[in-house]
Scaffold this active site. Sequence first.
Site, PDB file in Angstrom:
ATOM      1  N   MET A 192      -9.332  -3.283   8.090  1.00  0.00           N
ATOM      2  CA  MET A 192      -8.831  -3.712   9.392  1.00  0.00           C
ATOM      3  C   MET A 192      -8.021  -2.652  10.152  1.00  0.00           C
ATOM      4  SD  MET A 192      -7.728  -7.596   8.235  1.00  0.00           S
ATOM      5  CE  MET A 192      -7.392  -8.147   9.894  1.00  0.00           C
TER       6      MET A 192
ATOM      7  N   ASP B 254     -11.728  -6.527  -3.096  1.00  0.00           N
ATOM      8  CA  ASP B 254     -12.540  -7.757  -3.048  1.00  0.00           C
ATOM      9  C   ASP B 254     -13.940  -7.387  -2.565  1.00  0.00           C
ATOM     10  OD1 ASP B 254     -10.675  -7.662  -0.370  1.00  0.00           O
ATOM     11  OD2 ASP B 254     -12.724  -8.246   0.094  1.00  0.00           O
TER      12      ASP B 254
ATOM     13  N   GLU C 264       0.814  -1.222   0.000  1.00  0.00           N
ATOM     14  CA  GLU C 264       0.000   0.000   0.000  1.00  0.00           C
ATOM     15  C   GLU C 264       0.846   1.271   0.000  1.00  0.00           C
ATOM     16  OE1 GLU C 264      -4.075  -1.737   2.045  1.00  0.00           O
ATOM     17  OE2 GLU C 264      -2.427  -1.166   3.371  1.00  0.00           O
TER      18      GLU C 264
ATOM     19  N   ILE D 166     -12.724 -10.320   6.323  1.00  0.00           N
ATOM     20  CA  ILE D 166     -14.093 -10.808   6.102  1.00  0.00           C
ATOM     21  C   ILE D 166     -14.207 -11.436   4.707  1.00  0.00           C
ATOM     22  CG2 ILE D 166     -16.551 -10.192   6.027  1.00  0.00           C
ATOM     23  CD1 ILE D 166     -15.343  -9.865   8.852  1.00  0.00           C
TER      24      ILE D 166
HETATM   25  N1  SAH Z   1      -2.830 -11.498   2.402  1.00  0.00           N
HETATM   26  C1  SAH Z   1      -2.308 -10.833   3.590  1.00  0.00           C
HETATM   27  C2  SAH Z   1      -3.407 -10.524   4.592  1.00  0.00           C
HETATM   28  C3  SAH Z   1      -4.305  -9.406   4.124  1.00  0.00           C
HETATM   29  S1  SAH Z   1      -5.432  -8.902   5.361  1.00  0.00           S
HETATM   30  C4  SAH Z   1      -1.238 -11.714   4.217  1.00  0.00           C
HETATM   31  O1  SAH Z   1      -1.299 -12.918   4.063  1.00  0.00           O
HETATM   32  O2  SAH Z   1      -0.347 -11.154   4.852  1.00  0.00           O
HETATM   33  C5  SAH Z   1      -6.368  -7.708   4.450  1.00  0.00           C
HETATM   34  C6  SAH Z   1      -5.834  -6.299   4.401  1.00  0.00           C
HETATM   35  O3  SAH Z   1      -6.545  -5.550   3.436  1.00  0.00           O
HETATM   36  C7  SAH Z   1      -6.051  -5.509   5.691  1.00  0.00           C
HETATM   37  O4  SAH Z   1      -5.015  -4.588   5.874  1.00  0.00           O
HETATM   38  C8  SAH Z   1      -7.417  -4.838   5.490  1.00  0.00           C
HETATM   39  O5  SAH Z   1      -7.407  -3.489   5.931  1.00  0.00           O
HETATM   40  C9  SAH Z   1      -7.678  -4.860   3.994  1.00  0.00           C
HETATM   41  N2  SAH Z   1      -8.861  -5.620   3.522  1.00  0.00           N
HETATM   42  C10 SAH Z   1      -9.126  -5.811   2.203  1.00  0.00           C
HETATM   43  N3  SAH Z   1     -10.221  -6.583   2.049  1.00  0.00           N
HETATM   44  C11 SAH Z   1     -10.674  -6.882   3.295  1.00  0.00           C
HETATM   45  C12 SAH Z   1     -11.755  -7.686   3.779  1.00  0.00           C
HETATM   46  N4  SAH Z   1     -12.571  -8.335   2.948  1.00  0.00           N
HETATM   47  N5  SAH Z   1     -11.920  -7.786   5.119  1.00  0.00           N
HETATM   48  C13 SAH Z   1     -11.086  -7.137   5.966  1.00  0.00           C
HETATM   49  N6  SAH Z   1     -10.037  -6.400   5.561  1.00  0.00           N
HETATM   50  C14 SAH Z   1      -9.812  -6.275   4.233  1.00  0.00           C
END
Ligand code: SAH
Length: 232
Positions: free
Chosen positions: A172, A196, A12, A152
């Site tokens: 998050m 997403d 980001e 989520i």
């Molecule tokens: N793939 C990453 C984890 C991503 S967590 C890993 O394995 O390290 C998702 C991140 O994107 C968080 O920072 C959150 O702010 C944002 N985000 C995007 N889509 C989201 C969703 N459906 N639910 C919660 N956070 C989401």
Amino acid sequence: MTVGLLGAMVEEIEPLLEYFKNYEVIKYADNEFYLADYNGHKIVIAYSKIGKVHAALTAATMIEKFKIEALLFSGVAGAIDENLHIGDLIVASALCQHDLDITAFGHPYGYVPEGKVCYESDDSLRELAQRVAKENNVDLKEGIIATGDQFIADEKKKEWIKKAFNASAIEMEGASVAVVAHSLKVPFLVIRSISDAAGMDAGFDFDEFLKTSAKVSALFLTDILDKLIAKS
Ligand code: SAH
């Protein structure tokens, strides 16, 4: 002026580091802060790591140690509003914590005593974002963003969050940044581009669209930054 640009994940802020090119790196609080000089203004860039606690720590550090005067968050989010599609931009009108729950004591979801369910973004920064969007022909949606320490990927949870908070998007970090900035009286703005739809395919879509959506959000943020410092 001194402006903080914050993301949660390295992807980001990578477009921001490419944009500013030259910066000094300062290690602090188990993190790295990238300091750039931008037309005589100081820009402090960092990614907090994922989740509310990390984001709160980094936002507070930017304010207390690096003395930022405005905090702009850029990143990706899951869509709740069906009019939001991958790559679309949303600016938070307000942010709430969907996983904060002491309802057993008769309080509403997202509320703790002496706190608020929703923390509103700074009006003038939000208006500035809308003005920049208009000038650049960008369709910038506006709505409530729900934050919690959960990725989520579930239609039922998504529907519940939509109903409970009237939220348009989910992520998050945003609400924790909002609480910190509000308490320390620094104007803040949260911009997110959709990665997403927070349903069954969210994990797959997130991996596919993280980089492109993160870039959409970061580049839009630099346009806002230009206008913000031009005003100062
Ligand atoms: N793939 C990453 C984890 C991503 S967590 C890993 O394995 O390290 C998702 C991140 O994107 C968080 O920072 C959150 O702010 C944002 N985000 C995007 N889509 C989201 C969703 N459906 N639910 C919660 N956070 C989401």
